[in-house]
Design an enzyme around this catalytic site. Structure first.
Site, PDB file in Angstrom:
ATOM      1  N   HIS A 175      35.552  33.330  32.364  1.00 55.07           N
ATOM      2  CA  HIS A 175      34.925  32.055  32.030  1.00 55.07           C
ATOM      3  C   HIS A 175      33.452  32.079  32.403  1.00 55.07           C
ATOM      4  CE1 HIS A 175      39.131  30.169  32.064  1.00 55.07           C
ATOM      5  NE2 HIS A 175      38.728  30.353  30.831  1.00 55.07           N
TER       6      HIS A 175
ATOM      7  N   HIS B 145      43.816  36.358  34.045  1.00 51.81           N
ATOM      8  CA  HIS B 145      44.807  35.262  34.164  1.00 51.81           C
ATOM      9  C   HIS B 145      46.208  35.685  33.759  1.00 51.81           C
ATOM     10  CE1 HIS B 145      41.498  32.596  34.454  1.00 51.81           C
ATOM     11  NE2 HIS B 145      41.189  32.564  33.196  1.00 51.81           N
TER      12      HIS B 145
ATOM     13  N   CYS C 148      45.185  40.196  37.000  1.00 53.84           N
ATOM     14  CA  CYS C 148      44.901  40.426  38.421  1.00 53.84           C
ATOM     15  C   CYS C 148      46.227  40.659  39.166  1.00 53.84           C
ATOM     16  CB  CYS C 148      44.191  39.199  38.998  1.00 53.84           C
ATOM     17  SG  CYS C 148      43.862  39.390  40.753  1.00 53.84           S
TER      18      CYS C 148
ATOM     19  N   GLU D 253      46.336  30.611  33.238  1.00 53.41           N
ATOM     20  CA  GLU D 253      47.098  31.315  34.280  1.00 53.41           C
ATOM     21  C   GLU D 253      48.439  30.619  34.512  1.00 53.41           C
ATOM     22  OE1 GLU D 253      45.091  32.269  38.043  1.00 53.41           O
ATOM     23  OE2 GLU D 253      46.961  31.795  39.057  1.00 53.41           O
TER      24      GLU D 253
ATOM     25  N   SER E  39      37.478  27.061  36.064  1.00 51.17           N
ATOM     26  CA  SER E  39      38.129  26.062  36.923  1.00 51.17           C
ATOM     27  C   SER E  39      37.809  26.315  38.394  1.00 51.17           C
ATOM     28  CB  SER E  39      39.628  25.999  36.630  1.00 51.17           C
ATOM     29  OG  SER E  39      40.373  26.686  37.565  1.00 51.17           O
TER      30      SER E  39
HETATM   31 FE1  F3S Z   1      39.998  36.815  41.306  1.00 47.89          FE
HETATM   32 FE2  F3S Z   1      42.420  37.671  41.137  1.00 47.89          FE
HETATM   33 FE3  F3S Z   1      41.781  35.877  42.882  1.00 47.89          FE
HETATM   34  S1  F3S Z   1      41.057  37.303  39.451  1.00 47.89           S
HETATM   35  S2  F3S Z   1      40.133  34.718  41.963  1.00 47.89           S
HETATM   36  S3  F3S Z   1      41.075  37.984  42.882  1.00 47.89           S
HETATM   37  S4  F3S Z   1      43.574  35.899  41.645  1.00 47.89           S
END
Ligand code: F3S
Length: 283
Positions: A41, A76, A98, A128, A223
């Site tokens: 984003h 996400h 992630c 997500e 967000s």
């Molecule tokens: Fe980034 Fe993964 Fe946390 S994308 S904000 S490390 S959940």
């Protein structure tokens, strides 16, 4: 004027991993590389990726027509049925979900299969959360307020499993968890708010309490950036959300101010630097 930049400002581990991987893929071969939704984003980054060849797909019909392509799954994650469809259509999937999000998918699947009702604390419209919901076998509910909890038609003895969207506001989440724990005797909880989010939010609170002006750098479409802004605004009235160096002109200029700076997980370092250079020149 003093400027204090938070240690946790900017790209988190998951976003950095994804952005680096996509630039590498584009360098290897810029043709036929697709992303389901914007990779992150942040418009500055997504525009640059587009100029280098990345094709963003948003419509379900377009996704259905993707066959034999290289397709990126962003941090996400995506809904399970879409993932399965992409596989079925023989696409080569580069899964950059992630690991913190993948962990939630796994937990939701396991607990749901063991007969738990799942509660996700987060925003039901966030991609997500949509992805997380898709991993439950049945009975999954998304709550973000006390009112949402009140509308749950559960029995007090139901087996309830609670997880969080990774970028949830930790303070609000804790309040909701306390309410849920009181309501349901048989609840289990895994704190799935990722460290990067937690640390950044804690840091913003401390900075906002001690600075005269707070700058939160990032896109309004992110967000986690908006949440940083909300937290900061609570403790420092003079909080500004800056999406580009141009926005620096909106800051009310005062002398001898202590300025705190943070940035969302999808804000690149070069944008933070560009904005700070403008602040130093303007003030
Ligand atoms: Fe980034 Fe993964 Fe946390 S994308 S904000 S490390 S959940």
């Amino acid at each position: 004027m003093e400027i204090i930049v938070g240690k946790n400002a900017g790209f988190c581990f998951g976003v950095k991993r994804a952005v680096d991987a996509v630039y590498d893929l584009l360098k290897e071969n810029p043709r036929d590389l697709y992303s389901i939704g914007p990779l992150i984003h942040n418009e500055t980054v997504t525009k640059d990726l587009k100029s280098k060849g990345l094709i963003e797909i948003n419509d379900y019909d377009d996704i259905k027509n993707l066959k034999n392509k290289r397709v990126i799954i962003r941090t996400h994650g995506i809904e399970k049925n879409i993932y399965d469809l992409l596989k079925f259509n023989n696409n080569s999937i580069v899964d950059l979900t992630c690991p913190f999000v993948s962990k939630i998918h796994k937990l939701v699947k396991e607990y749901s299969e063991s007969g738990y009702k799942i509660i996700v604390i987060g925003d039901k419209d966030h991609p997500e959360v949509k992805g997380i919901v898709s991993y439950a076998k049945n009975d999954i509910y998304v709550v973000i307020s006390k009112e949402d909890i009140n509308s749950l038609k559960f029995d007090r003895n139901d087996k309830v499993f609670i997880v969080f969207q990774t970028t949830t506001n930790a303070e609000n989440a804790q309040k909701l968890v306390d309410i849920l724990r009181d309501l349901f005797y048989n609840s289990r909880l895994v704190n799935t708010i990722c460290n990067a989010t937690q640390n950044r939010q804690d840091e913003v609170k401390i900075l906002a309490e001690t600075c005269d002006v707070m700058l939160i750098i990032g896109s309004n479409t992110s967000s986690n950036t908006r949440k940083l802004y909300e937290i900061s605004k609570k403790y420092c009235e003079n909080t500004y959300l800056l999406a580009s160096a141009d926005d620096v002109k909106n800051i009310k200029k005062e002398k001898n101010f202590k300025i705190g700076v943070s940035a969302g997980a999808s804000t690149p370092k070069y944008l933070i630097e560009e904005i700070l250079n403008n602040v130093r020149n303007e003030f």
